[in-house]
Design a protein around this motif. Structure first.
Motif, PDB file in Angstrom:
ATOM      1  N   ALA A   1       0.841  -1.199   0.000  1.00 56.14           N
ATOM      2  CA  ALA A   1       0.000   0.000   0.000  1.00 56.14           C
ATOM      3  C   ALA A   1       0.878   1.252   0.000  1.00 56.14           C
ATOM      4  O   ALA A   1       0.651   2.193  -0.754  1.00 56.14           O
TER       5      ALA A   1
ATOM      6  N   ASN B   1       0.746   4.454  -2.607  1.00 52.83           N
ATOM      7  CA  ASN B   1       0.360   5.819  -2.260  1.00 52.83           C
ATOM      8  C   ASN B   1       0.558   6.109  -0.777  1.00 52.83           C
ATOM      9  O   ASN B   1      -0.051   5.486   0.074  1.00 52.83           O
TER      10      ASN B   1
ATOM     11  N   ASP C   1      -0.043   9.022   1.049  1.00 52.31           N
ATOM     12  CA  ASP C   1      -1.136   9.676   1.768  1.00 52.31           C
ATOM     13  C   ASP C   1      -2.262   8.689   2.048  1.00 52.31           C
ATOM     14  O   ASP C   1      -2.806   8.647   3.153  1.00 52.31           O
ATOM     15  N   ALA C   2      -2.601   7.890   1.021  1.00 53.63           N
ATOM     16  CA  ALA C   2      -3.687   6.935   1.198  1.00 53.63           C
ATOM     17  C   ALA C   2      -3.337   5.950   2.312  1.00 53.63           C
ATOM     18  O   ALA C   2      -4.186   5.566   3.110  1.00 53.63           O
ATOM     19  N   SER C   3      -2.062   5.559   2.386  1.00 59.49           N
ATOM     20  CA  SER C   3      -1.646   4.629   3.434  1.00 59.49           C
ATOM     21  C   SER C   3      -1.817   5.236   4.808  1.00 59.49           C
ATOM     22  O   SER C   3      -2.290   4.589   5.742  1.00 59.49           O
ATOM     23  N   ALA C   4      -1.440   6.509   4.916  1.00 57.81           N
ATOM     24  CA  ALA C   4      -1.561   7.177   6.223  1.00 57.81           C
ATOM     25  C   ALA C   4      -3.019   7.258   6.644  1.00 57.81           C
ATOM     26  O   ALA C   4      -3.350   6.977   7.795  1.00 57.81           O
ATOM     27  N   ILE C   5      -3.916   7.607   5.711  1.00 61.33           N
ATOM     28  CA  ILE C   5      -5.301   7.820   6.143  1.00 61.33           C
ATOM     29  C   ILE C   5      -6.070   6.524   6.393  1.00 61.33           C
ATOM     30  O   ILE C   5      -7.066   6.549   7.088  1.00 61.33           O
ATOM     31  N   VAL C   6      -5.613   5.400   5.861  1.00 59.30           N
ATOM     32  CA  VAL C   6      -6.312   4.171   6.239  1.00 59.30           C
ATOM     33  C   VAL C   6      -5.816   3.653   7.588  1.00 59.30           C
ATOM     34  O   VAL C   6      -6.386   2.712   8.145  1.00 59.30           O
ATOM     35  N   GLY C   7      -4.764   4.262   8.114  1.00 59.35           N
ATOM     36  CA  GLY C   7      -4.339   3.883   9.452  1.00 59.35           C
ATOM     37  C   GLY C   7      -3.051   3.082   9.506  1.00 59.35           C
ATOM     38  O   GLY C   7      -2.717   2.507  10.536  1.00 59.35           O
ATOM     39  N   ILE C   8      -2.334   3.034   8.372  1.00 57.25           N
ATOM     40  CA  ILE C   8      -1.039   2.353   8.391  1.00 57.25           C
ATOM     41  C   ILE C   8      -0.032   3.223   9.135  1.00 57.25           C
ATOM     42  O   ILE C   8       0.024   4.438   8.931  1.00 57.25           O
ATOM     43  N   ASN C   9       0.748   2.609   9.982  1.00 52.24           N
ATOM     44  CA  ASN C   9       1.812   3.332  10.676  1.00 52.24           C
ATOM     45  C   ASN C   9       2.974   3.481   9.680  1.00 52.24           C
ATOM     46  O   ASN C   9       3.853   2.633   9.593  1.00 52.24           O
TER      47      ASN C   9
END
Ligand code: ADP
Ligand code: MG
Lengths: 238, 296
Positions: free
Chosen positions: B176, B180, B182-190
């Motif tokens: 992920a 992307n 930003d997309a990774s950050a907003i789905v909750g990936i550390n």
């Protein structure tokens, strides 16, 4: 119901030295739909990106559930129940629909019930069920928006922030999205929505803020804003 | 011509291919998740090889054990460089936008330093050790025990790595992040943790591959550079940041190289590898498999 579910005080955000949001304060009440409207470039996306931790605040405080989250990294905000469905959707193009959904439940609060959430997503969005093994990048715009919404729901959010969820979609699909937003409120999820369709957004919202050039110029109940002659003239062309 | 169809040559191609696949996967992870151009990547192969060499000649520990030590040591170097340099650069939007170029210079300097330190400590001499050097015959294939071991161990570890990246939640998160940020950050990936792990993991498997290589070939402080080049050729061939494509391209380049050299001669090796590189850049810059675009 705590009145300060999400409380933003005097928030300012800048790109390099250019301020896109200035001294903005607002309250999002639990269980309600709060709308943020304003023309292009007003700072709405900047605001939501700051709330989800993608941008850093220059000044101000963001409190969620009485905890200061102003400088918390994004994943901890998701962990706390704050989830964004971003402008432009940002789904993962090389993941299948199912992988996109699963990664939406990556945070600890959601990981335990990933199978239930998945089943639930497919029930709400049968289109996604049909396409669960298709790559995200090959979906149509409307399907991608459904996927982004469903992915956001996979995180079991308490507050869902939606950035222009109907942008560029056909009217019929926009209808479905607005219905979905109302449904989400009914099942107890608090909504913060940014939309270009001001009229329809204010019709489903409880409270609203109007943003212009990074500054809040009006706030009140959605009904008050909706009937305000200046808003009708500037944002609805009436 | 029938020597070209010999199982002997096929075995050689598979050995090179498996090692290339592992090494380039390490480079691809580091590039894909952080856009770091690690031109010191081959030096990790060298470090892994020396770890195995020292363990064997001084401590009497076989490479099948010390390869894990090599992985740990290189993984530690990954952790160290993340903590000392990249963590700060990656968390700052302005620095982040220039990171790709800066990382190239940084790793280039690092490569020079590492190689010179290695020469200082171990001299520039080529070294090697005798390990499972007896010839093993399987059907028509004759190869040393060491090479057979490298093939088997390399294949098992590759399979394990591919399996992990494909089916674990952590592998999904790495993939992920490659697609992307930003997309990774907003789905909750550390994101911070996945970045650090990618650097540790990417460096680690490369060090391990280096230990395997030391079982078959003489080692030297400058042995890394050809691996850096091959690894870059491979990840461009497979599509930058495309882990699966890179893995297949690694196997492919191994086959092309071994068969190409068998047809021409060892002096043509670099011409072949760089020739493939140039051809890809001209005809298929997005890679053989990749759709090419990896979003930042
Ligand atoms: N990445 C960026 N770099 C510099 N300026 C930006 C960036 N993103 C947005 N802006 C500027 O910030 C202001 C607010 O933009 P945005 O938050 O996207 O508005 P909205 O979502 O309301 O249309 C605009 O003037 C825009 O040009
Ligand atoms: Mg916007």
């Amino acid at each position: 119901m705590s009145p300060s579910f999400l409380k933003i005080s005097n928030l300012s955000v800048a790109y390099e030295q250019v301020y896109a949001l200035r001294d903005f304060s607002c309250n999002v009440e639990e269980g309600r739909i709060t709308a943020l409207v304003g023309s292009n470039g007003a700072g709405k996306t900047t605001f939501l990106r700051t709330l989800s931790g993608l941008l850093e605040a220059k000044q101000g405080v963001i409190e969620f559930d009485n905890a200061d989250i102003t400088y918390l990294p994004s994943h901890k905000r998701v962990e706390a129940g704050l989830t964004m469905v971003p402008e432009g959707r940002l789904i993962f193009p090389d993941f299948t629909v199912e992988q996109n959904l699963k990664i939406g439940a990556v945070s600890k609060r959601a990981l335990g019930q990933v199978e239930d959430s998945l089943e639930n997503s497919y029930k709400i969005f049968p289109k996604l069920d049909q396409r669960r093994h298709q790559l995200g990048g090959t979906l149509s715009g409307g399907e991608q928006q459904m996927l982004a919404l469903a992915r956001g729901m996979m995180a079991c959010p308490r507050l869902l922030m939606l950035d222009e969820p109907t942008l560029g979609l056909a009217p019929l699909i926009s209808d479905a999205i607005f219905e979905m937003v109302v449904h989400l409120k009914q099942i107890g999820i608090t909504i913060l929505i940014v939309e270009q369709d001001v009229n329809r957004t204010l019709q489903i919202a409880d409270n609203a803020y109007v943003l212009e050039n990074g500054v809040s110029i009006m706030e009140g109940t959605a009904r008050e804003i909706l009937t305000d002659p200046k808003v009708r003239e500037s944002y609805m062309g009436i | 011509m029938d020597s070209l169809l010999s199982p002997q040559l096929l075995a050689a191609a598979m050995i090179t291919g498996v090692l290339y696949a592992l090494i380039s996967l390490g480079l691809n992870l580091v590039y894909g998740t952080m856009r770091l151009l690690n031109v010191a990547h081959g030096d990790l192969v060298m470090i892994g090889a020396y770890v195995a060499f020292i363990a064997f000649s001084l401590l009497n520990i076989g490479p099948l054990v010390s390869m894990f030590g090599a992985a740990l040591i290189c993984g530690f170097l990954g952790w160290l460089s993340y903590k000392c340099v990249f963590q700060r650069l990656l968390s700052n939007g302005q620095l982040l936008s220039r990171l790709e170029e800066n990382s190239l210079l940084l790793f280039f300097a690092l490569s020079v330093i590492i190689q010179n330190l290695a020469i200082l400590f171990f001299s520039a001499d080529r070294r090697g050790y005798e390990y499972l050097s007896a010839i093993v015959e399987i059907g028509d294939v004759r190869l040393t025990g060491a090479r057979l071991t490298v093939l088997i161990v390399g294949a098992v570890i590759s399979a394990a790595v591919v399996f992990f990246l494909r089916f674990s939640l952590f592998g999904l998160a790495m993939n992920a992040l490659i697609q992307n940020r930003d997309a990774s950050a907003i789905v909750g990936i550390n994101v911070d943790r996945v970045q650090m792990s990618s650097l540790i993991f990417g460096f680690g498997i490369t060090g391990l591959a280096g230990a395997l290589i030391s079982m078959m070939e003489p080692i030297s402080p400058v042995m890394g550079f050809p691996y850096t080049m091959s690894a870059f050729v491979i990840i461009i061939l497979g599509g930058l940041g495309n882990l699966w494509g890179g893995f297949l391209a690694g196997l492919l380049l191994g086959v092309l190289e071994v068969y190409g050299v068998a047809l021409t001669g060892p002096e043509w090796r670099s011409v072949l590898v760089y020739g493939i590189f140039v051809l890809i850049l001209i005809f298929r810059p997005q890679g053989l498999l990749g759709s090419g675009k990896t979003a930042r």
